[in-house]
Design a protein around this motif. Sequence first.
Motif, PDB file in Angstrom:
ATOM      1  N   CYS A 143       0.852  -1.188   0.000  1.00 23.88           N
ATOM      2  CA  CYS A 143       0.000   0.000   0.000  1.00 23.88           C
ATOM      3  C   CYS A 143       0.892   1.243   0.000  1.00 23.88           C
ATOM      4  O   CYS A 143       2.101   1.165   0.232  1.00 23.88           O
TER       5      CYS A 143
ATOM      6  N   HIS B 132       1.204   3.639   2.081  1.00 27.66           N
ATOM      7  CA  HIS B 132       1.873   3.898   3.358  1.00 27.66           C
ATOM      8  C   HIS B 132       3.174   3.093   3.483  1.00 27.66           C
ATOM      9  O   HIS B 132       4.195   3.615   3.928  1.00 27.66           O
ATOM     10  N   GLU B 133       3.125   1.834   3.084  1.00 32.20           N
ATOM     11  CA  GLU B 133       4.324   0.992   3.153  1.00 32.20           C
ATOM     12  C   GLU B 133       5.412   1.513   2.211  1.00 32.20           C
ATOM     13  O   GLU B 133       6.587   1.564   2.583  1.00 32.20           O
TER      14      GLU B 133
ATOM     15  N   SER C 157       1.997   8.941  -4.037  1.00 33.28           N
ATOM     16  CA  SER C 157       0.742   8.855  -4.789  1.00 33.28           C
ATOM     17  C   SER C 157       0.891   9.452  -6.186  1.00 33.28           C
ATOM     18  O   SER C 157       0.388   8.898  -7.166  1.00 33.28           O
TER      19      SER C 157
ATOM     20  N   TYR D 212      -3.256  -1.977  -9.324  1.00 36.59           N
ATOM     21  CA  TYR D 212      -3.595  -2.098  -7.911  1.00 36.59           C
ATOM     22  C   TYR D 212      -4.881  -2.881  -7.734  1.00 36.59           C
ATOM     23  O   TYR D 212      -5.643  -3.093  -8.670  1.00 36.59           O
TER      24      TYR D 212
ATOM     25  N   ARG E  61      -8.104  -3.094  -4.691  1.00 37.45           N
ATOM     26  CA  ARG E  61      -8.675  -2.437  -3.510  1.00 37.45           C
ATOM     27  C   ARG E  61      -8.975  -3.462  -2.438  1.00 37.45           C
ATOM     28  O   ARG E  61      -9.458  -4.553  -2.719  1.00 37.45           O
TER      29      ARG E  61
ATOM     30  N   ARG F  39     -10.569   0.519   2.197  1.00 43.56           N
ATOM     31  CA  ARG F  39     -10.169   1.871   1.785  1.00 43.56           C
ATOM     32  C   ARG F  39      -8.751   1.915   1.220  1.00 43.56           C
ATOM     33  O   ARG F  39      -8.307   2.960   0.766  1.00 43.56           O
ATOM     34  N   HIS F  40      -8.050   0.809   1.259  1.00 45.30           N
ATOM     35  CA  HIS F  40      -6.643   0.790   0.835  1.00 45.30           C
ATOM     36  C   HIS F  40      -6.501   0.236  -0.581  1.00 45.30           C
ATOM     37  O   HIS F  40      -7.249  -0.632  -1.004  1.00 45.30           O
ATOM     38  N   LYS F  41      -5.492   0.757  -1.276  1.00 51.53           N
ATOM     39  CA  LYS F  41      -5.100   0.233  -2.579  1.00 51.53           C
ATOM     40  C   LYS F  41      -3.743  -0.428  -2.415  1.00 51.53           C
ATOM     41  O   LYS F  41      -2.823   0.150  -1.825  1.00 51.53           O
ATOM     42  N   TYR F  42      -3.624  -1.635  -2.921  1.00 53.01           N
ATOM     43  CA  TYR F  42      -2.362  -2.363  -2.887  1.00 53.01           C
ATOM     44  C   TYR F  42      -1.809  -2.416  -4.297  1.00 53.01           C
ATOM     45  O   TYR F  42      -2.429  -2.981  -5.201  1.00 53.01           O
TER      46      TYR F  42
END
Length: 93
Positions: A33, A35-36, A49, A63, A65, A68-71
């Motif tokens: 994601c 954040h990582e 982003s 990606y 979903r 709420r997160h996209k990987y």
Amino acid sequence: MYRTLKETGELFKVLSDPTRIKILLSLAEEEKCVHEIARETSSKLSNISHHLRRMKDKNLVDYRREGRHKYYRVKDEHIINILKQGVAHAEER
């Protein structure tokens, strides 16, 4: 033929940014994601982003979903091979 050459040039433009290279090498290991990726590359979320959006537009990443997160992940093995060859070439100098 011209279209292929133009798209190849665009690919190398996207790959010319060191932050994008770091992101792609990170994603070559496993999907992550935003954040990582930001934590691993010591970058701001907004910066990551932006880079991911540019790479998605050029078909380098995709990606999925989960809530709420996209990987994100590298779209195909060609990109990883190009990066690894580029790194190997740079290390030979």
